[in-house]
Design an enzyme around this catalytic site. Structure first.
Site, mmCIF file in Angstrom:
data_model
loop_
_atom_site.group_PDB
_atom_site.id
_atom_site.type_symbol
_atom_site.label_atom_id
_atom_site.label_comp_id
_atom_site.label_asym_id
_atom_site.label_seq_id
_atom_site.Cartn_x
_atom_site.Cartn_y
_atom_site.Cartn_z
ATOM 1 N N GLU A 36 0.963 -0.957 -0.001
ATOM 2 C CA GLU A 36 0.143 0.075 -0.018
ATOM 3 C C GLU A 36 1.079 1.289 0.134
ATOM 4 O OE1 GLU A 36 -3.000 -0.238 3.416
ATOM 5 O OE2 GLU A 36 -2.855 1.718 3.394
ATOM 6 N N ARG B 141 0.972 10.238 1.797
ATOM 7 C CA ARG B 141 1.375 11.199 2.796
ATOM 8 C C ARG B 141 2.597 11.817 2.414
ATOM 9 N NH1 ARG B 141 0.836 6.821 7.712
ATOM 10 N NH2 ARG B 141 -1.176 5.894 7.073
ATOM 11 N N THR C 96 -4.196 5.734 2.730
ATOM 12 C CA THR C 96 -4.514 7.057 3.172
ATOM 13 C C THR C 96 -5.137 8.050 2.273
ATOM 14 O OG1 THR C 96 -2.310 6.832 4.284
ATOM 15 C CG2 THR C 96 -3.353 8.989 4.802
ATOM 16 N N LYS D 109 -10.888 -2.206 6.621
ATOM 17 C CA LYS D 109 -9.738 -2.074 7.350
ATOM 18 C C LYS D 109 -10.321 -1.724 8.920
ATOM 19 C CE LYS D 109 -6.100 1.335 7.832
ATOM 20 N NZ LYS D 109 -5.111 2.142 7.509
HETATM 21 C C1 3PG Z 1 -2.316 3.339 8.705
HETATM 22 O O1 3PG Z 1 -2.525 4.139 8.209
HETATM 23 O O2 3PG Z 1 -2.445 2.222 8.107
HETATM 24 C C2 3PG Z 1 -1.631 3.093 9.921
HETATM 25 O O3 3PG Z 1 -0.728 4.442 10.302
HETATM 26 C C3 3PG Z 1 -0.534 2.214 10.137
HETATM 27 O O4 3PG Z 1 -0.208 2.087 11.439
HETATM 28 P P1 3PG Z 1 1.052 1.507 12.233
HETATM 29 O O5 3PG Z 1 2.118 2.698 11.719
HETATM 30 O O6 3PG Z 1 0.808 1.311 13.534
HETATM 31 O O7 3PG Z 1 1.442 0.288 11.396
#
Ligand code: 3PG
Length: 211
Positions: free
Chosen positions: A38, A42, A66, A126
């Site tokens: 993925e 960001r 995101t 999710k």
């Molecule tokens: C996401 O957007 O999926 C999260 O930021 C991932 O979370 P993590 O950094 O705790 O793995």
């Protein structure tokens, strides 16, 4: 796509400021056995990274993460995203993915959100932020009501708790950034990413009974 997730149940996040880094990180993950990734929107360069990875690493199935707006969803689809992940459930983002006939995997953390997703025809969601939204116990509770929904817990998942999540029948896959630590990326230490990916895949294989 959902069958692919079932057989490749760990989805690493790729966050990069430039195309070369995105390609290197993705190749390192694929070398470690993780081929569903993925690319998260960001950074300024995220869309070009997504496009470069989708075109340049054909062994990988590359989604966008995101994704907050329908404009971002459309731009991601245009860049070659094979699926769309969001931290929350925003109807226009889901509709943009559905119009393009690719999976939308929006984030949910409550029963109402699961039910909204279910009524939009979604059966894979999710679960975010997994560790704070109730962890495995919450997934068990949601599973008793929403029997045909499977979840991708993300947020606080690590190698230490991966097997606990993957052992749940309603978990299709786990996502996370622990596989692509910024410290390793900044140091150009891509072998570390390959190592973390193989470790995660080994855990998944044991839990899913593939070894
Ligand atoms: C996401 O957007 O999926 C999260 O930021 C991932 O979370 P993590 O950094 O705790 O793995």
């Amino acid at each position: 796509m959902l069958d692919k997730l079932d057989s490749m149940p760990v989805v690493p996040l790729v966050q990069a400021d430039d195309i070369d880094t995105a390609l290197n990180v993705t190749r390192a993950l694929v070398e470690g056995g993780l081929s569903v990734v993925e690319v998260v929107l960001r950074t300024e360069a995220a869309l070009e990274c997504l496009e470069a990875v989708a075109a340049g690493v054909p062994e990988a199935t590359v989604g966008a993460g995101t994704v907050l707006s329908s404009e971002q969803a459309e731009a991601s689809i245009e860049a070659g995203a094979a699926f769309i992940v969001s931290p929350g459930l925003y109807v226009p983002v889901v509709e943009a993915a559905q119009a393009a006939d690719i999976p939308a995997i929006p984030g949910v953390a409550t029963a109402s959100e699961v039910q909204l997703g279910w009524n939009m025809g979604l059966r894979a969601l999710k679960f975010f932020p997994a560790s704070l939204a109730g962890g495995p116990l919450m997934l068990k509770a949601l599973g008793s009501a929403y029997r045909d929904v499977r979840f991708m817990p993300t947020g606080g998942v690590t190698a230490a708790n991966l097997s606990e999540y993957l052992a749940l029948p309603n978990v299709i896959a786990c996502g996370g950034s622990w596989l692509t630590p910024m410290s390793a990326i900044e140091a150009g230490y891509y072998e570390r990413i390959t190592q973390l990916a193989s470790e995660a895949m080994a855990i998944a294989n044991v839990v899913r009974g593939n070894v």
